[in-house]
Design an enzyme around this catalytic site. Structure first.
Site, PDB file in Angstrom:
ATOM      1  N   HIS A 190     -50.242  37.737  47.494  1.00 50.73           N
ATOM      2  CA  HIS A 190     -51.332  36.859  47.924  1.00 50.73           C
ATOM      3  C   HIS A 190     -51.582  36.895  49.428  1.00 50.73           C
ATOM      4  CE1 HIS A 190     -53.580  33.155  46.086  1.00 50.73           C
ATOM      5  NE2 HIS A 190     -54.397  34.032  46.617  1.00 50.73           N
TER       6      HIS A 190
ATOM      7  N   ASP B 150     -53.441  28.129  42.377  1.00 55.96           N
ATOM      8  CA  ASP B 150     -52.112  28.614  42.723  1.00 55.96           C
ATOM      9  C   ASP B 150     -51.110  27.491  42.487  1.00 55.96           C
ATOM     10  OD1 ASP B 150     -49.888  29.822  44.098  1.00 55.96           O
ATOM     11  OD2 ASP B 150     -51.255  30.825  45.481  1.00 55.96           O
TER      12      ASP B 150
ATOM     13  N   HIS C  47     -48.746  27.270  44.564  1.00 55.28           N
ATOM     14  CA  HIS C  47     -48.328  27.058  45.955  1.00 55.28           C
ATOM     15  C   HIS C  47     -49.557  26.960  46.857  1.00 55.28           C
ATOM     16  CE1 HIS C  47     -45.424  29.603  43.736  1.00 55.28           C
ATOM     17  NE2 HIS C  47     -44.527  28.793  44.271  1.00 55.28           N
TER      18      HIS C  47
ATOM     19  N   ASP D 244     -49.691  28.066  50.059  1.00 61.78           N
ATOM     20  CA  ASP D 244     -49.795  29.269  50.902  1.00 61.78           C
ATOM     21  C   ASP D 244     -50.432  28.964  52.250  1.00 61.78           C
ATOM     22  OD1 ASP D 244     -48.705  30.587  48.749  1.00 61.78           O
ATOM     23  OD2 ASP D 244     -50.540  31.601  48.142  1.00 61.78           O
TER      24      ASP D 244
ATOM     25  N   HIS E 246     -46.899  36.104  52.313  1.00 67.13           N
ATOM     26  CA  HIS E 246     -47.712  35.685  51.164  1.00 67.13           C
ATOM     27  C   HIS E 246     -47.718  34.167  50.996  1.00 67.13           C
ATOM     28  CE1 HIS E 246     -44.623  35.385  47.573  1.00 67.13           C
ATOM     29  NE2 HIS E 246     -44.112  34.897  48.673  1.00 67.13           N
TER      30      HIS E 246
ATOM     31  N   ASP F 215     -53.955  33.098  41.895  1.00 62.84           N
ATOM     32  CA  ASP F 215     -52.583  33.581  41.773  1.00 62.84           C
ATOM     33  C   ASP F 215     -52.145  33.354  40.332  1.00 62.84           C
ATOM     34  OD1 ASP F 215     -49.725  33.787  41.791  1.00 62.84           O
ATOM     35  OD2 ASP F 215     -49.699  33.358  43.935  1.00 62.84           O
TER      36      ASP F 215
ATOM     37  N   ASP G 149     -49.433  32.896  39.089  1.00 62.93           N
ATOM     38  CA  ASP G 149     -48.392  31.875  38.901  1.00 62.93           C
ATOM     39  C   ASP G 149     -48.974  30.461  38.801  1.00 62.93           C
ATOM     40  OD1 ASP G 149     -48.706  30.725  41.494  1.00 62.93           O
ATOM     41  OD2 ASP G 149     -47.002  31.810  42.327  1.00 62.93           O
TER      42      ASP G 149
ATOM     43  N   GLU H  23     -50.437  38.742  42.305  1.00 65.78           N
ATOM     44  CA  GLU H  23     -49.054  38.370  42.014  1.00 65.78           C
ATOM     45  C   GLU H  23     -48.589  38.689  40.591  1.00 65.78           C
ATOM     46  OE1 GLU H  23     -46.888  37.671  44.271  1.00 65.78           O
ATOM     47  OE2 GLU H  23     -47.983  36.830  45.986  1.00 65.78           O
TER      48      GLU H  23
END
Length: 354
Positions: free
Chosen positions: A121, A144, A146, A148, A161, A252, A254, A297
């Site tokens: 990412h 996401d 996260h 980031d 990332h 992302d 995830d 990712e």
């Protein structure tokens, strides 16, 4: 409040979205096999896995005019020393993103919706920067687990990332040191241009930034509490409710629960369901304002073969839903039903056959 029903009406019978894009999308697919923004091998194989899961065929079947730009070949940076005893591979990440920004700029300038398939990412620095060169008024939906948005001074891992948004946000300009390889990066977003969905693993400095810089986000708790429809209404009201502008959709894998997307480097339990993920993508498509997508990712080395295939197919579903695939059925245009007035055989042929 953002009126989804009214916006769909803007697409109309003419087949164009509100800012002139044709309903039959011209889509540039750009592979970005890059992994130096994090420490786990394999994410550079993500573009190949997603394409092998049928991405290009799926887009063709949706009626898109697909332009396969292939995979970028990123310039190798030897002796990429750690910066300030903290930041890993800064020159490699900076150079790769500069090359990606130029590629995305070319694709968007040529009139394509650009799909960047990563890779990690950190690549969003380049994809969003390149997109902003052509569309400086763009907005970003970041989906996401996260945020980031660590800065090089707050990161605990040193992996870039986990930091891309901090380089893009104007409000953090004086909080981000100039890294080697990053002299070309210019912040192109302000807080109101950005909305997060799906957050559930946010570092303390990131939480401070989100709260103190008035950045809109919806955690998984918010999605549980409000429901995905209400979350998307508020998201689109924030991003395009007052003015229609190009959307950059940075996703992302995830963001999904790891039971659905196990082949990724930083899985976090309690993520999006399949239905929630598809609803997000479908509603972005329904705006008629989508201009660029990141799908990042996917890491084929971190799961068994069947789990890798399931994760890659999920990535294809996300992208396809951005370009018109619906759970009501993704069908080619069907012009009319045959009627009994035009049988396969004429009456005279039938009598002769009997």
């Amino acid at each position: 409040m953002w009126a989804l029903r009214g916006l769909r009406g803007l697409r109309g019978a003419g087949g164009r979205g509100p800012w002139g894009r044709r309903a039959a999308h011209s889509v540039a697919v750009l592979g970005a096999p890059f992994s130096r923004g994090q420490s786990r091998r394999g994410v550079e194989l993500g573009p190949g896995a997603v394409k092998a899961a049928g991405l290009l065929t799926r887009l063709h079947r949706l009626g898109c005019r697909v332009h396969d730009f292939g995979d970028l070949s990123f310039t190798s940076v030897p002796d990429d020393e750690i910066y300030n005893n903290r930041i890993l591979n800064p020159r490699s990440v900076g150079r790769a993103n500069q090359e990606l920004a130029e590629a995305v700029d070319r694709a968007v300038s040529a009139g394509h919706s650009c799909v960047t398939v990563g890779g990690d990412h950190s690549l969003a620095i380049g994809s969003i920067s390149g997109h902003a060169r052509k569309c400086p008024d763009l907005c970003v939906l970041w989906v996401d687990a996260h945020a980031d948005i660590n800065t090089p001074l707050t990161t605990s891992s040193g992996n870039l990332h986990g930091q891309p948004v901090s380089f893009l946000l104007r409000e953090l300009r004086d909080k981000v040191p100039l890294l080697p390889g990053f002299s070309w990066v210019k912040p192109c977003l302000s807080g109101p241009d950005l909305v997060y969905l799906g957050l559930r693993d946010v570092d303390p400095p990131e939480h401070f930034i989100l709260k103190n810089y008035d950045i809109q986000y919806f955690s998984m708790r918010d999605i549980d509490r409000l429901g995905i429809q209400k979350v998307m209404e508020r998201t689109l009201d924030q991003l395009v409710g007052k003015r229609q502008r190009p959307i950059h959709f940075s996703f992302d894998i995830d963001a999904f629960d790891p039971t659905l997307a196990p082949a990724t480097g930083t899985p976090v339990m309690g993520g999006l369901s399949y239905r929630e993920g598809m609803y997000i993508s479908e509603e972005i498509h329904n705006t008629g304002l989508l201009s660029a997508v990141d799908l990042v990712e996917v890491n084929p080395l971190l799961a068994a073969s069947d789990e890798v295939k399931a994760t890659a197919r999920l990535a294809v579903d996300v992208i396809a839903s951005c370009f018109g695939q619906t759970r009501e059925g993704a069908h080619a245009v069907y012009e009319r039903l045959p009627g009994p007035g035009s049988p396969d055989e004429s009456d005279s042929q039938e009598r002769a056959r009997i």
